[in-house]
Design an enzyme around this catalytic site. Structure first.
Site, mmCIF file in Angstrom:
data_model
loop_
_atom_site.group_PDB
_atom_site.id
_atom_site.type_symbol
_atom_site.label_atom_id
_atom_site.label_comp_id
_atom_site.label_asym_id
_atom_site.label_seq_id
_atom_site.Cartn_x
_atom_site.Cartn_y
_atom_site.Cartn_z
ATOM 1 N N TRP A 316 100.149 27.216 66.777
ATOM 2 C CA TRP A 316 99.435 27.165 67.993
ATOM 3 C C TRP A 316 100.666 27.467 68.688
ATOM 4 C CZ3 TRP A 316 100.911 24.434 72.389
ATOM 5 C CH2 TRP A 316 99.935 24.449 73.378
ATOM 6 N N HIS A 317 102.020 27.069 68.578
ATOM 7 C CA HIS A 317 102.881 27.169 69.525
ATOM 8 C C HIS A 317 103.624 28.724 69.600
ATOM 9 C CE1 HIS A 317 103.081 22.816 69.497
ATOM 10 N NE2 HIS A 317 103.848 22.922 70.448
ATOM 11 N N GLY A 318 103.242 29.530 68.509
ATOM 12 C CA GLY A 318 103.958 30.709 68.536
ATOM 13 C C GLY A 318 103.451 31.717 67.194
ATOM 14 N N PHE A 460 103.733 29.656 75.504
ATOM 15 C CA PHE A 460 102.827 29.143 74.496
ATOM 16 C C PHE A 460 101.479 29.297 75.073
ATOM 17 C CE2 PHE A 460 106.695 26.342 73.515
ATOM 18 C CZ PHE A 460 107.204 27.230 72.509
#
Lengths: 460, 165
Positions: A316-318, A460
């Site tokens: 989800w963060h990257g 993000f």
């Protein structure tokens, strides 16, 4: 538009407050707030406003028909999941997926990478929470598309959270009141957040940058000082943003959920994740971990559930391997704590705290990199593999120039600072007013002279 | 009670319409001229050989941070030529970005740089001030470009040629 900019602080926010507070009718108030939110997003993202509006129409339509066609509820839910995650996946992970396929199978597929729409991870998760909660019967159907649009676009939390679930604000969309006390508390919270960003995070970021720990070989102490600066920077940057978002929410009559609770005071990694980016943790628990069976399954499945959730949290963060690695690193740490560490009942508190900070510190080493090569560089520097000695002139210069800032940052990241803020807001109003006025003057001086400094979580 | 067929048809029609809108939006974004993978070393040589950088020097991470507030991680890659002296304004910045957030950061930094330079030279360096009024900022998908100075237009034309198909 960035909260910590003169345009936002001196023009956008005051104008928005004047227009919304002067309007008594809640429907008109919501429309004004929606328009301000669209302008806020379009300021740096004019084209992708269209994508956000399409996302709003999609999820609003799914909700309306989920109520209108009860026998298709499950199918509509699945369609909503596929379409929302499809949009997010296309814009965020398409290039990453093509890269993996090319590497794994020696293919030469071409990815037409599109720029990542800012805040897409946050608003997609908010939209999903509405569709899923509506299916579960946890929220009422929103019949007004403008109110639903406001829920998705609300500018205080649009770009970097907190991730507000529809159930958190559904009552406030229909009826909310701004009191003088709430307005004052909101302003104070906003100023505390602004001070965290401008006075601490930006300056700590300069220390991290000056350490050069990411870009080439450094001495061991330099690397540790650099990563310490980053650990403090990301906390003050993100929690500062959350404070500003919550403060603005309060000024506008909304009660947004807390996102941080002094995470660097945690006694375990499990505890840390109950205090860091709390709304993301809640989202994954409610919509992924529990539907997978949570801990009410066989041990092997339980372990798999934890690793799935943390792999997804990292992703989800990257769209990069280091973020997946970072997520799995935490998954493994949580498993270690659950099955091994917590069984040692007489573990000393100081040791727990120290080991937690060390684990989180190494976690940021994985997180701050742009690639696995940079991860290699940073860990090589941390463990003396750059062969530049433990202490060198650069590390001493960093410590002498910025030691006071690092010490102040470390002290202010501990739980007493949160308790002090709460005590000031609850009991010492006169002192709070004086402190806020001083913070406003100092922050303004920094804002006027500083370069452009966006929030870390914008990416993000 | 069973849902009337017209409601189900309306749902299918709405979904098809929204999917079509999304497909058109994505299609239009993909059809824009795509930046080709631009070799910054080659571009740097091209700009030098064309004589667009007589009053500039290759910039460093530190000078990029000082002038624009941008860190090496603010974009995927930077090509930066800084003014040769503090009385020059000839400057070139090309940033390869991988997200709209990065593009917005660099664009805002370029606009802030123009304003800062104008403030520096207002009522002090009339030539520099008028050159800064003609500074250019251009964005194309994966690249954000900024040129200022005597050869701003020629430099920008060469950069656009290098990054656009």
């Amino acid at each position: 538009m960035v909260f910590s900019s003169t345009v936002f602080v001196f023009f956008f926010l005051p104008l928005c407050l004047v227009f919304t507070l002067a309007e008594p009718d809640i429907r008109v108030k919501n429309i004004i707030l929606l328009l301000f939110s669209l302008v806020f997003y379009a300021w740096g993202e004019p084209v992708y406003v269209i994508l956000m509006v399409l996302s709003i129409l999609l999820n609003y339509t799914l909700g309306r028909f989920m109520a209108a066609i009860p026998e298709w509820r499950k199918g509509i839910l699945v369609l909503g999941l596929v379409m929302n995650l499809g949009i997010l996946g296309f814009f965020k992970y398409y290039g990453f997926a093509v890269d993996i396929l090319n590497r794994a199978f020696g293919l030469q597929l071409t990815a037409h990478d599109l720029p990542l729409p800012i805040g897409i991870s946050f608003y997609t998760f908010q939209a999903l929470s509405y569709v899923i909660d509506l299916y579960r019967g946890n929220v009422r159907l929103q019949k007004n598309v403008l109110d639903f649009g406001l829920y998705i676009t609300m500018f205080p939390q649009l770009i970097a959270g907190p991730i507000v679930r529809y159930s958190d604000v559904q009552e406030q969309l229909a009826d909310r009141h701004v009191t003088a006390a709430g307005l004052g508390r909101g302003m104070a919270r906003f100023l505390f957040g602004l001070a965290k960003k401008v006075l601490l995070a930006n300056r700590l970021g300069a220390v991290f940058d000056a350490s050069g720990v990411l870009t080439g070989p450094t001495g061991t102490l330099t690397a540790w000082v650099g990563l310490l600066a980053y650990s403090l920077q990301i906390y003050f940057d993100f929690s500062g943003y959350s404070d500003m978002a919550i403060g603005m929410g309060e000024m506008l009559g909304f009660d947004f959920p807390e996102n941080f609770n002094a995470p660097y005071g945690s006694a375990s990694v499990t505890d840390f994740w109950r205090r860091w980016h709390m709304t993301l943790g809640t989202w994954f628990r409610e919509y992924v971990y529990i539907p997978l069976g949570g801990n009410r399954v066989k041990p092997a499945r339980h372990i798999a559930n934890i690793l799935i959730v943390w792999g997804l949290t990292g992703l989800w963060h990257g769209a990069a391997a280091n973020f997946v690695l970072w997520g799995l690193y935490y998954g493994l740490l949580l498993l270690f704590e659950k099955f091994v560490w917590f069984r040692w009942e007489k573990r000393p508190a100081w040791l727990c705290h120290a080991l937690t900070l060390l684990a989180v510190f190494f976690g940021w080493g994985l997180f701050c990199c742009g690639s696995l090569a940079e991860c290699g560089q940073i860990f090589s520097n941390l463990f003396g593999q750059a062969h530049l000695g433990f202490v060198d002139g650069h590390s001493l210069h960093l410590l002498l120039s910025h030691g006071a800032l690092l010490a102040a940052g470390a002290a202010l990241s501990l739980p007493w600072a949160v308790r002090l803020r709460q005590a000031l807001m609850d009991r010492h109003l006169m002192f709070l007013v004086v402190l806020c006025a001083a913070l406003f003057v100092v922050c303004t001086a920094f804002l006027v002279t500083q370069n452009y400094n966006p929030f870390l979580y914008f990416r993000f | 009670m069973k849902t009337p067929l017209r409601v189900k048809i309306a749902f299918v029609a709405c979904m098809l319409l929204l999917t079509a809108c999304l497909a058109v939006f994505i299609g239009l974004r993909l059809r824009r001229p795509h930046p080709q993978a631009c070799d910054f070393a080659v571009l740097s040589e091209t700009l030098s050989e064309a004589g667009t950088l007589p009053d500039s020097l290759p910039g460093s991470d530190a000078s990029l941070k000082r002038a624009f507030g941008l860190l090496p991680g603010s974009a995927e890659e930077f090509l930066y030529f800084e003014p040769a002296t503090f009385m020059d304004v000839d400057e070139v910045l090309v940033a390869r970005v991988s997200s709209e957030a990065q593009a917005a950061d660099v664009r805002a930094a370029c606009l802030a740089r123009i304003e800062a330079q104008k403030n520096n030279f207002e009522s002090y360096g009339t030539d520099q001030f008028s050159l800064m009024n003609e500074a250019l900022v251009y964005e194309n998908g994966g690249y954000v470009c900024y040129t200022a100075g005597h050869h701003a237009a020629e430099a920008m034309a060469l950069i656009r040629k290098a990054i656009e198909r």
